[in-house]
Scaffold this motif. Sequence first.
Motif, short mmCIF file in Angstrom:
data_model
loop_
_atom_site.label_atom_id
_atom_site.label_comp_id
_atom_site.label_asym_id
_atom_site.label_seq_id
_atom_site.Cartn_x
_atom_site.Cartn_y
_atom_site.Cartn_z
N VAL A 241 33.75 6.66 118.56
CA VAL A 241 32.94 6.42 117.50
C VAL A 241 33.59 4.51 117.59
CG1 VAL A 241 34.12 5.47 114.88
CG2 VAL A 241 34.26 7.72 116.14
N VAL A 242 31.85 4.25 117.23
CA VAL A 242 31.41 2.44 117.32
C VAL A 242 32.03 1.66 116.15
CG1 VAL A 242 30.71 3.50 119.71
CG2 VAL A 242 29.47 3.16 117.23
N ALA A 243 32.22 2.27 115.01
CA ALA A 243 32.18 1.68 114.13
C ALA A 243 32.44 2.54 112.69
CB ALA A 243 30.57 0.62 113.33
N VAL A 244 33.08 1.68 111.70
CA VAL A 244 32.78 2.56 110.25
C VAL A 244 32.07 2.62 109.26
CG1 VAL A 244 35.13 1.15 109.71
CG2 VAL A 244 34.87 3.15 108.75
N ASN A 245 31.04 3.29 108.66
CA ASN A 245 30.41 3.21 107.85
C ASN A 245 30.78 2.26 106.41
OD1 ASN A 245 27.97 3.62 106.62
ND2 ASN A 245 29.06 4.22 104.42
N ASN A 246 30.16 0.93 105.72
CA ASN A 246 30.89 0.61 104.54
C ASN A 246 29.89 0.06 103.64
OD1 ASN A 246 30.51 -1.96 106.21
ND2 ASN A 246 32.37 -2.72 104.49
N THR A 247 28.87 0.07 103.48
CA THR A 247 27.86 -0.66 103.15
C THR A 247 26.74 -1.03 102.51
OG1 THR A 247 27.78 -3.72 101.58
CG2 THR A 247 28.10 -3.38 103.85
N GLY A 248 26.00 -2.03 101.83
CA GLY A 248 24.87 -1.63 101.60
C GLY A 248 24.03 -2.41 100.61
N ASN A 249 22.91 -3.11 100.88
CA ASN A 249 22.22 -3.98 100.02
C ASN A 249 21.21 -3.28 98.77
OD1 ASN A 249 20.28 -6.07 97.99
ND2 ASN A 249 21.50 -7.51 99.68
N GLU A 250 21.94 -2.93 98.06
CA GLU A 250 21.32 -2.48 97.00
C GLU A 250 20.30 -2.88 95.48
OE1 GLU A 250 24.39 -0.24 94.72
OE2 GLU A 250 25.24 0.42 95.93
N ASP A 251 20.24 -3.88 95.35
CA ASP A 251 19.30 -3.96 94.47
C ASP A 251 18.27 -5.74 95.45
OD1 ASP A 251 19.95 -2.08 92.56
OD2 ASP A 251 22.17 -3.17 92.65
N GLY A 252 18.83 -6.27 96.26
CA GLY A 252 17.77 -7.28 97.34
C GLY A 252 18.83 -8.28 96.62
N GLY A 253 20.18 -7.87 95.85
CA GLY A 253 21.02 -9.02 95.52
C GLY A 253 21.75 -9.26 96.52
N ARG A 254 21.63 -11.47 96.43
CA ARG A 254 22.29 -12.41 97.64
C ARG A 254 24.22 -12.36 97.51
NH1 ARG A 254 19.55 -17.26 100.15
NH2 ARG A 254 20.95 -18.94 99.76
#
Length: 306
Positions: A241-254
């Motif tokens: 294991v090299v990381a833990v998945n956690n997030t993503g940019n869903e709508d192009g917001g800043r």
Amino acid sequence: MRKPLGAAIFALVIAGAGAAPAVAAPDPQSAAVVDTDTATSVVRDAVTSTTAAVSRITAPTVQAVNFAGTVSLSNCSGSVVRFPDSEDNDPAMVMSNGHCLETGFPAAGEVIVDRASSRTFGLLNAAGTRVATLRASKIAYATMTDTDVSLYQLTTTYAQIKSSYNISPLTLNDTHPVAGTAITVVSGYWKRTYACNVDGFAYRLKEGAWTWKDSVRYTSACQTIGGTSGSPVVDNATGNVVAVNNTGNEDGGRCTDNNPCEVDESGNVTVRAGINYAQETYQIPACFGIDNKLDLSASGCTLPKP
């Protein structure tokens, strides 16, 4: 964050209980995923012949990534993990995200250590079948500051899990991940995998009130969805294991809830709509010693302290 299911319960917070709350996770059929049943070890032999000899060239063996050792939570994913120096009789650990805690999201700057917990986890075998229910004795460590991780100590040891279910833990790599590495995000909640490469690293990743350091950015093939929060990110070549998945940019917001942005050393902001991220885990083993006991004062431990 990669939204935990049931996030709306937590009332308007980021990636799963945020300003753009997820009432339910997207249809898993709509995600770009890889069926683990088709993931096999590949060894390719190239043979060249001459009149004098035949030489065989064999490519490096690639680990077959499956679900063994992953877990499903009530609203997220996770995995049974060990550190490089862990022993069989040590209490087993489950890793997920800080934002997947049963008590809600830690505030920016908050660090939780040694908090009693009786949370349960569904242990999966290689095929993704639930074979057992594991129980926590405590939250050993959790935070959403600098990283987004939770580590639960279980009431069972690695040896007991191996003896009862023939399942071994996943090992946390203790070196920094490398750009270009082929990886698989393994979701115990959805019993699905997402295959892509490490695209690079975000110096700072900012989402709402939270900021994370040196985050892993995926290539676009890893379209993780709600419920994949806490999934282990596995190096295909080593199985570690090299990381833990956690997030993503869903709508192009800043830099808003559910729309993290990247901030470089000069403060420049980059928004990558539709791109997903994970938090590195190589720094965690230095903070756990004999018997998997947390020691935030240990040499080399850089995790945030309470």
